[in-house]
Design a protein around this motif. Structure first.
Motif, PDB file in Angstrom:
ATOM      1  N   LEU A 280      -7.996   5.684  -7.150  1.00 22.43           N
ATOM      2  CA  LEU A 280      -6.404   5.313  -7.421  1.00 22.43           C
ATOM      3  C   LEU A 280      -5.895   6.587  -8.161  1.00 22.43           C
ATOM      4  O   LEU A 280      -4.650   6.959  -7.645  1.00 22.43           O
ATOM      5  CB  LEU A 280      -6.412   4.073  -8.330  1.00 22.43           C
ATOM      6  N   GLN A 281      -6.513   7.181  -9.151  1.00 23.31           N
ATOM      7  CA  GLN A 281      -5.895   8.340  -9.704  1.00 23.31           C
ATOM      8  C   GLN A 281      -5.862   9.436  -8.609  1.00 23.31           C
ATOM      9  O   GLN A 281      -4.470  10.218  -8.306  1.00 23.31           O
ATOM     10  CB  GLN A 281      -6.943   8.871 -10.482  1.00 23.31           C
ATOM     11  N   GLU A 282      -6.611   9.708  -7.656  1.00 24.94           N
ATOM     12  CA  GLU A 282      -6.419  10.614  -6.651  1.00 24.94           C
ATOM     13  C   GLU A 282      -5.478  10.017  -5.748  1.00 24.94           C
ATOM     14  O   GLU A 282      -4.685  10.972  -5.223  1.00 24.94           O
ATOM     15  CB  GLU A 282      -7.741  10.832  -5.697  1.00 24.94           C
TER      16      GLU A 282
ATOM     17  N   SER B  77      -7.115  -9.319 -15.641  1.00 23.77           N
ATOM     18  CA  SER B  77      -5.996  -8.242 -15.912  1.00 23.77           C
ATOM     19  C   SER B  77      -5.376  -7.799 -14.567  1.00 23.77           C
ATOM     20  O   SER B  77      -5.875  -7.990 -13.621  1.00 23.77           O
ATOM     21  CB  SER B  77      -6.669  -7.035 -16.916  1.00 23.77           C
ATOM     22  N   ALA B  78      -4.301  -6.642 -14.833  1.00 20.48           N
ATOM     23  CA  ALA B  78      -3.461  -6.160 -13.964  1.00 20.48           C
ATOM     24  C   ALA B  78      -3.104  -4.722 -14.256  1.00 20.48           C
ATOM     25  O   ALA B  78      -2.972  -4.578 -15.700  1.00 20.48           O
ATOM     26  CB  ALA B  78      -2.306  -6.845 -13.421  1.00 20.48           C
ATOM     27  N   SER B  79      -3.083  -3.915 -13.398  1.00 18.24           N
ATOM     28  CA  SER B  79      -2.874  -2.421 -13.795  1.00 18.24           C
ATOM     29  C   SER B  79      -2.005  -2.088 -12.839  1.00 18.24           C
ATOM     30  O   SER B  79      -1.874  -2.200 -11.710  1.00 18.24           O
ATOM     31  CB  SER B  79      -4.070  -1.586 -13.813  1.00 18.24           C
ATOM     32  N   ILE B  80      -0.707  -1.294 -13.221  1.00 13.40           N
ATOM     33  CA  ILE B  80       0.278  -1.023 -12.529  1.00 13.40           C
ATOM     34  C   ILE B  80       0.704   0.449 -12.745  1.00 13.40           C
ATOM     35  O   ILE B  80       0.833   0.825 -13.999  1.00 13.40           O
ATOM     36  CB  ILE B  80       1.737  -1.975 -12.791  1.00 13.40           C
ATOM     37  N   ASP B  81       0.893   0.898 -11.736  1.00 18.44           N
ATOM     38  CA  ASP B  81       1.126   2.601 -11.745  1.00 18.44           C
ATOM     39  C   ASP B  81       2.180   2.784 -10.760  1.00 18.44           C
ATOM     40  O   ASP B  81       1.920   3.169  -9.445  1.00 18.44           O
ATOM     41  CB  ASP B  81      -0.009   3.433 -11.545  1.00 18.44           C
TER      42      ASP B  81
ATOM     43  N   GLY C  34       3.928  10.924  -0.633  1.00 25.05           N
ATOM     44  CA  GLY C  34       4.307   9.651   0.051  1.00 25.05           C
ATOM     45  C   GLY C  34       3.858   8.393  -0.496  1.00 25.05           C
ATOM     46  O   GLY C  34       4.377   7.103  -0.296  1.00 25.05           O
ATOM     47  N   ILE C  35       3.043   8.320  -1.556  1.00 20.44           N
ATOM     48  CA  ILE C  35       2.638   7.295  -2.285  1.00 20.44           C
ATOM     49  C   ILE C  35       3.517   6.816  -3.721  1.00 20.44           C
ATOM     50  O   ILE C  35       3.946   7.697  -4.307  1.00 20.44           O
ATOM     51  CB  ILE C  35       1.093   7.397  -2.970  1.00 20.44           C
ATOM     52  N   LEU C  36       4.073   5.792  -3.554  1.00 24.39           N
ATOM     53  CA  LEU C  36       4.980   5.171  -4.533  1.00 24.39           C
ATOM     54  C   LEU C  36       4.409   4.740  -5.750  1.00 24.39           C
ATOM     55  O   LEU C  36       4.907   4.520  -6.722  1.00 24.39           O
ATOM     56  CB  LEU C  36       6.168   4.237  -3.892  1.00 24.39           C
ATOM     57  N   GLY C  37       3.127   4.052  -5.641  1.00 21.42           N
ATOM     58  CA  GLY C  37       2.443   3.665  -6.740  1.00 21.42           C
ATOM     59  C   GLY C  37       1.394   2.402  -6.210  1.00 21.42           C
ATOM     60  O   GLY C  37       1.198   2.106  -4.839  1.00 21.42           O
ATOM     61  N   TYR C  38       1.063   1.785  -7.199  1.00 21.94           N
ATOM     62  CA  TYR C  38       0.048   0.607  -6.760  1.00 21.94           C
ATOM     63  C   TYR C  38       0.131  -0.392  -8.015  1.00 21.94           C
ATOM     64  O   TYR C  38       0.454  -0.034  -9.232  1.00 21.94           O
ATOM     65  CB  TYR C  38      -1.495   1.096  -6.450  1.00 21.94           C
ATOM     66  N   ILE C  39      -0.496  -1.645  -7.577  1.00 21.26           N
ATOM     67  CA  ILE C  39      -0.598  -2.547  -8.335  1.00 21.26           C
ATOM     68  C   ILE C  39      -2.103  -3.107  -8.206  1.00 21.26           C
ATOM     69  O   ILE C  39      -2.528  -3.514  -6.905  1.00 21.26           O
ATOM     70  CB  ILE C  39       0.082  -3.677  -8.411  1.00 21.26           C
ATOM     71  N   VAL C  40      -2.979  -3.195  -9.067  1.00 23.50           N
ATOM     72  CA  VAL C  40      -4.459  -3.660  -9.040  1.00 23.50           C
ATOM     73  C   VAL C  40      -4.596  -4.868  -9.927  1.00 23.50           C
ATOM     74  O   VAL C  40      -4.319  -4.952 -11.072  1.00 23.50           O
ATOM     75  CB  VAL C  40      -5.283  -2.581  -9.095  1.00 23.50           C
TER      76      VAL C  40
END
Length: 118
Positions: A22-24, A41-45, A30-36
């Protein structure tokens, strides 16, 4: 009897590998971000943090509708889902009991992302 220490170690290794991927991913064009999300828990970037609520709502709604459709059509469990608009896409996928949502520009190859992350 299952070896819970071994399972925990494998789970931690899987978590670390996913974090690295996910860091890569977030640095790709073109990648706007992610939610896992997992059960605890949840992580949003996201590149635009003002849209956290919008993206979280979209990903949750898309997941719920996808699950409802696969259940109604008796298609089995939802593995991945792509939602496209005029300018962006959302790739939803399950990885190691986690729900991953990747937001991207429409021209990004979501099939390649899916293969790389799986």
């Amino acid at each position: 009897m299952p070896d819970t220490k071994s399972e925990t170690k494998n789970s931690e290794e899987d978590n670390e590998e996913l974090r690295k991927k996910l860091q890569e991913l977030k640095n790709q064009k073109g990648i706007l971000g992610y939610i896992v999300r997992d059960s605890q828990s949840a992580s949003i970037d996201l590149k635009d943090p003002t849209k956290i609520i919008d993206y979280a709502l979209l990903s949750s709604t898309a997941f719920d509708i996808g699950c409802d459709m696969t259940e109604t059509l008796q298609m089995g469990e939802l593995d991945n889902l792509v939602v496209e608009s005029e300018e962006t896409k959302l790739l939803f996928m399950n990885i190691n009991d986690r729900r991953l949502n990747i937001f991207m520009e429409k021209n990004v190859d979501h099939n390649k992302l899916y293969t790389d992350l799986k």
